[in-house]
Design an enzyme around this catalytic site. Sequence first.
Site, PDB file in Angstrom:
ATOM      1  N   HIS A 156       0.836  -1.290   0.231  1.00 25.05           N
ATOM      2  CA  HIS A 156       0.054   0.001  -0.062  1.00 25.05           C
ATOM      3  C   HIS A 156       1.002   1.212   0.105  1.00 25.05           C
ATOM      4  CE1 HIS A 156      -3.691   2.275   1.413  1.00 25.05           C
ATOM      5  NE2 HIS A 156      -2.645   3.391   1.294  1.00 25.05           N
TER       6      HIS A 156
ATOM      7  N   HIS B  46       1.674   5.490  -1.700  1.00 28.50           N
ATOM      8  CA  HIS B  46       0.953   6.446  -2.565  1.00 28.50           C
ATOM      9  C   HIS B  46       2.489   7.242  -3.052  1.00 28.50           C
ATOM     10  CE1 HIS B  46      -2.954   6.844  -0.715  1.00 28.50           C
ATOM     11  NE2 HIS B  46      -2.338   6.092   0.251  1.00 28.50           N
TER      12      HIS B  46
ATOM     13  N   LYS C  13      -9.255  -0.550  -5.610  1.00 26.48           N
ATOM     14  CA  LYS C  13      -9.328   0.187  -4.480  1.00 26.48           C
ATOM     15  C   LYS C  13     -10.684   0.830  -4.014  1.00 26.48           C
ATOM     16  CE  LYS C  13      -8.101   2.258  -0.726  1.00 26.48           C
ATOM     17  NZ  LYS C  13      -6.701   2.581  -0.004  1.00 26.48           N
TER      18      LYS C  13
ATOM     19  N   HIS D 102     -10.261   0.905   2.132  1.00 28.52           N
ATOM     20  CA  HIS D 102     -10.223   1.900   3.038  1.00 28.52           C
ATOM     21  C   HIS D 102     -11.230   1.693   4.090  1.00 28.52           C
ATOM     22  CE1 HIS D 102      -8.652   5.812   4.907  1.00 28.52           C
ATOM     23  NE2 HIS D 102      -9.781   5.732   5.444  1.00 28.52           N
TER      24      HIS D 102
ATOM     25  N   HIS E  69      -4.182  -0.873   5.991  1.00 28.82           N
ATOM     26  CA  HIS E  69      -3.918   0.016   7.052  1.00 28.82           C
ATOM     27  C   HIS E  69      -4.965  -0.045   8.668  1.00 28.82           C
ATOM     28  CE1 HIS E  69      -6.763   2.473   5.365  1.00 28.82           C
ATOM     29  NE2 HIS E  69      -6.082   2.861   4.472  1.00 28.82           N
TER      30      HIS E  69
ATOM     31  N   ASP F 144       1.533   2.520   3.650  1.00 31.14           N
ATOM     32  CA  ASP F 144       0.685   3.716   3.325  1.00 31.14           C
ATOM     33  C   ASP F 144       1.627   5.035   3.531  1.00 31.14           C
ATOM     34  OD1 ASP F 144      -1.735   5.337   2.967  1.00 31.14           O
ATOM     35  OD2 ASP F 144      -2.456   5.011   4.946  1.00 31.14           O
TER      36      ASP F 144
HETATM   37  O1  DOR Z   1      -3.192   9.306   5.918  1.00 29.60           O
HETATM   38  C1  DOR Z   1      -3.785   8.911   4.698  1.00 29.60           C
HETATM   39  N1  DOR Z   1      -3.160   9.653   3.491  1.00 29.60           N
HETATM   40  N2  DOR Z   1      -4.646   7.994   4.714  1.00 29.60           N
HETATM   41  C2  DOR Z   1      -5.090   7.938   3.583  1.00 29.60           C
HETATM   42  O2  DOR Z   1      -6.157   7.168   3.687  1.00 29.60           O
HETATM   43  C3  DOR Z   1      -4.872   8.509   2.176  1.00 29.60           C
HETATM   44  C4  DOR Z   1      -3.416   9.121   2.330  1.00 29.60           C
HETATM   45  C5  DOR Z   1      -3.113  10.101   1.326  1.00 29.60           C
HETATM   46  O3  DOR Z   1      -3.368   9.778   0.131  1.00 29.60           O
HETATM   47  O4  DOR Z   1      -2.614  11.323   1.617  1.00 29.60           O
HETATM   48 ZN    ZN Z   2      -3.109   5.121   1.669  1.00 31.27          ZN
END
Ligand code: DOR
Ligand code: ZN
Length: 345
Positions: A13, A15, A99, A136, A174, A247
């Site tokens: 997971h 970003h 997702k 999520h 998460h 995450d």
């Molecule tokens: O803390 C987070 N940041 N939780 C999420 O679900 C998304 C993520 C983000 O894209 O910044």
């Molecule tokens: Zn995330």
Amino acid sequence: MTKLTIRRPDDWHLHLRDGEMLKGILPETSRHFARAIIMPNLVPPVVTGDQAAAYRDRILAALPEGAAFEPLMTLYLTEATDPADVAAAAASGLVKAVKLYPAGATTNSHSGVRDFDKVRPVLERMAEIGLPLCLHGEVTDSDVDIFDREAVFIDRVLDPIRRATPGLRVVMEHITTSDAVAYARSAGDDLGATITTHHLVINRNHILVGGIKPHYYCLPVAKRESHRLALREAATSGEARFFLGTDSAPHIDALKEHACGCAGCFTATNTLSILAEVFEQEGALDRLEGFTSLNGPRFYRLPPNEAQITLTRGAPVIYPDKIQTGAGPVTVFDPGFPLHWHVNN
Ligand code: DOR
Ligand code: ZN
């Protein structure tokens, strides 16, 4: 133990964003990880197979010279998602999961799902073809306390979806509560759960005591200490259903240190050193490889990596407190204790 060699880890997971941010932070992951499940919550989101293919190309183009890193793409589920497009993107090997963001649950989730009945045809198709659903898991109802949103989601949304869609393979992403740990344990091998690095380290006091710490704010928000301890027990248990999904979620400092700060902890840079420290504290270093490198591929039905990394215990690890990107500086997660495990590629 002062030396540990494990298969190269994967992040289930992650970003990576886009543009200058992508370019700036991608090396922080590709340095240590072989593969990652890439979150699709860009603006606009990655909804179709074509969009996922184009995003994958942008990620590969942003990789540092010589890096061996494979992005595993996901699609952002909307109420208008076409089951046939999902099935084609999975059949081609491009997409490894879909997702689901409940609309309004987190960063860039407004195109997510409001009415879960509207996505039934997609979920049924996914169950048929064995494509995992990454969830999520938080309700968004304004009358549900933010610290209860994960537990309520399990009862009101997750369990009904799983009962209505036999065979659907689900990743509870998460997880932050002992309720989620217990639910994951109650299910068979069609359910996996990812745990982040930061939720093994911080509880809600870290965010709020002695002044508000925006770099510890993420979603789902860290809960009370008993939940953190349940997560540590689960992560270090050796059970195959639990695996690493960092995450790691970069936001520039100006948007974290803000009157309405963004959610996300950026842990890519020091995640492995932190995890080694946590597993060592729990007397479970021999289970680190399962959590970072074996359990995830097993759930996703992919082979584990053949390449290895070695961690060596020594003087405190020095890592940058910020990563300077073309989009602006991004603060690296501070675990609050010294790290002694150095990662040698
Ligand atoms: O803390 C987070 N940041 N939780 C999420 O679900 C998304 C993520 C983000 O894209 O910044
Ligand atoms: Zn995330």
